[in-house]
Design an enzyme around this catalytic site. Structure first.
Site, PDB file in Angstrom:
ATOM      1  N   ASP A  93     -11.424   2.572   3.227  1.00 22.41           N
ATOM      2  CA  ASP A  93     -11.702   0.951   3.036  1.00 22.41           C
ATOM      3  C   ASP A  93     -13.128   0.803   2.644  1.00 22.41           C
ATOM      4  OD1 ASP A  93      -9.770  -1.086   3.363  1.00 22.41           O
ATOM      5  OD2 ASP A  93      -9.362  -0.590   5.442  1.00 22.41           O
ATOM      6  N   LYS A 123       0.800  -1.214   0.107  1.00 25.12           N
ATOM      7  CA  LYS A 123       0.019  -0.018  -0.083  1.00 25.12           C
ATOM      8  C   LYS A 123       0.764   1.318  -0.120  1.00 25.12           C
ATOM      9  CE  LYS A 123      -3.720  -2.565   1.882  1.00 25.12           C
ATOM     10  NZ  LYS A 123      -4.605  -2.937   2.874  1.00 25.12           N
ATOM     11  N   GLN A 151      -4.931  -1.809   9.155  1.00 27.98           N
ATOM     12  CA  GLN A 151      -5.135  -3.011   8.555  1.00 27.98           C
ATOM     13  C   GLN A 151      -5.614  -4.161   9.668  1.00 27.98           C
ATOM     14  OE1 GLN A 151      -3.690  -3.514   5.578  1.00 27.98           O
ATOM     15  NE2 GLN A 151      -4.135  -5.603   5.589  1.00 27.98           N
TER      16      GLN A 151
HETATM   17  N1  GUN Z   1      -6.909  -7.048   5.825  1.00 23.48           N
HETATM   18  C1  GUN Z   1      -7.094  -7.862   4.455  1.00 23.48           C
HETATM   19  N2  GUN Z   1      -7.617  -7.083   3.476  1.00 23.48           N
HETATM   20  C2  GUN Z   1      -7.958  -5.771   3.979  1.00 23.48           C
HETATM   21  C3  GUN Z   1      -8.409  -4.722   3.486  1.00 23.48           C
HETATM   22  O1  GUN Z   1      -8.877  -4.565   2.410  1.00 23.48           O
HETATM   23  N3  GUN Z   1      -8.306  -3.459   4.264  1.00 23.48           N
HETATM   24  C4  GUN Z   1      -8.027  -3.644   5.512  1.00 23.48           C
HETATM   25  N4  GUN Z   1      -7.954  -2.560   6.340  1.00 23.48           N
HETATM   26  N5  GUN Z   1      -7.259  -4.731   6.238  1.00 23.48           N
HETATM   27  C5  GUN Z   1      -7.360  -5.852   5.417  1.00 23.48           C
END
Ligand code: GUN
Length: 286
Positions: free
Chosen positions: A119, A52, A96
């Site tokens: 998200d 990211k 996350q």
């Molecule tokens: N963990 C696995 N996929 C995601 C996601 O798309 N967003 C977040 N915040 N955590 C994750």
């Protein structure tokens, strides 16, 4: 043999489009910024977070990473979220998941200002997706929609089957397909005669979290098959929820794992961060 839908290629196109827009915003004095919070040392999460940050750099965005120790308290985490809610240079906040078990992810998600919730996990944004009036796209389902489009397929009037009913993928996926006028069926672990239903699908989205669960005999000949899974097979090799080897003989188009949906999720996150920056700086950008 099926057409292979190349998620790396489509994600590069989305990121290039976002990068162009970021450059234009910067000329007007606005730099989109993403804050990524990671708690603990889960190795898969660390890889996702690194990717990211990399995507932010590629698209010209500002990013901040907060790597907190596993023993961080709920209060400490909430205080950080509050601080980031008020920070001007941060357009988007992503915590996350999963969090260590002593932390409540629902409370953390609820604490994120909905306008910075890139998200699209906050109940306000989930509700907006439900009624079809939303700024933030749920990243993985939105990435799937881009992949379907890239295969030259319009969901309108098609039978679409989503296997999996998670809040992050299955449910919002069904909504996005419905907004495109598809006929949508959601299947899950209690579905009876699953393969009878999956065999009706013109577009089949697998998001169950079980390695190679969908096999070629469960697929309608010529169907578009999108694999959201990310699992390890019996040899420790990365694989999806679809048994690629048997599925590609029946499907018309199929996503590989890795290199399918995975890269798209991050590209859509960049798009959401850009959108957040535009909304928060609407006055400057007039
Ligand atoms: N963990 C696995 N996929 C995601 C996601 O798309 N967003 C977040 N915040 N955590 C994750």
């Amino acid at each position: 043999m099926a057409q292979i839908i190349d998620g790396k290629k489509v994600s590069a196109q989305v990121k290039a489009r976002v990068a162009d827009e970021v450059a234009a915003l910067k000329e007007k004095g606005v730099t989109p910024g993403l804050a990524v919070i990671i708690v603990g040392d889960d190795s898969a999460s660390q890889v996702y977070v690194r990717n990211k940050e990399k995507a932010c750099a590629e698209t010209g965005m500002y990013s901040e990473k907060y790597a907190l120790p596993a023993e961080t308290t709920q209060e400490e985490l909430l205080n950080l979220v509050k601080e980031l809610n008020g920070k001007k240079e941060i357009s988007g906040i992503l915590c996350q998941l999963p969090l260590p078990s002593h932390l409540n992810s629902d409370i953390v998600i609820n604490a994120i200002d909905p306008i910075k919730d890139v998200d699209a996990f906050h109940p306000v944004n989930v509700g907006k997706i439900m009624i079809g009036d939303y700024a933030f796209l749920p990243c993985t389902p939105a990435g799937v929609m881009e992949l379907i489009k890239s295969a030259g397929v319009d969901p309108e009037g098609k039978n679409c089957v989503v296997v999996g009913r998670s809040n992050i993928v299955g449910k919002p996926m069904a909504m996005l397909l419905l907004h495109k006028n598809a006929t949508v069926t959601i299947c899950h672990s209690k579905t009876v005669n699953l393969s009878e239903i999956t065999k009706q699908a013109d577009i089949l989205v697998a998001a169950v979290g079980r390695a190679k669960f969908i096999t070629g005999d469960m697929i309608k000949p010529g169907a578009v098959v999108i694999d959201v899974g990310m699992n390890r097979d019996e040899n420790g090799k990365l694989c999806g929820d679809v048994d690629f080897e048997s599925a590609e003989k029946t499907a018309g188009a199929i996503t590989p794992v890795p290199g399918g949906v995975g890269p798209m999720t991050i590209a859509m996150l960049m798009e959401n961060t850009l959108t957040a920056a535009k909304i928060q700086n609407a006055n400057k950008l007039k």
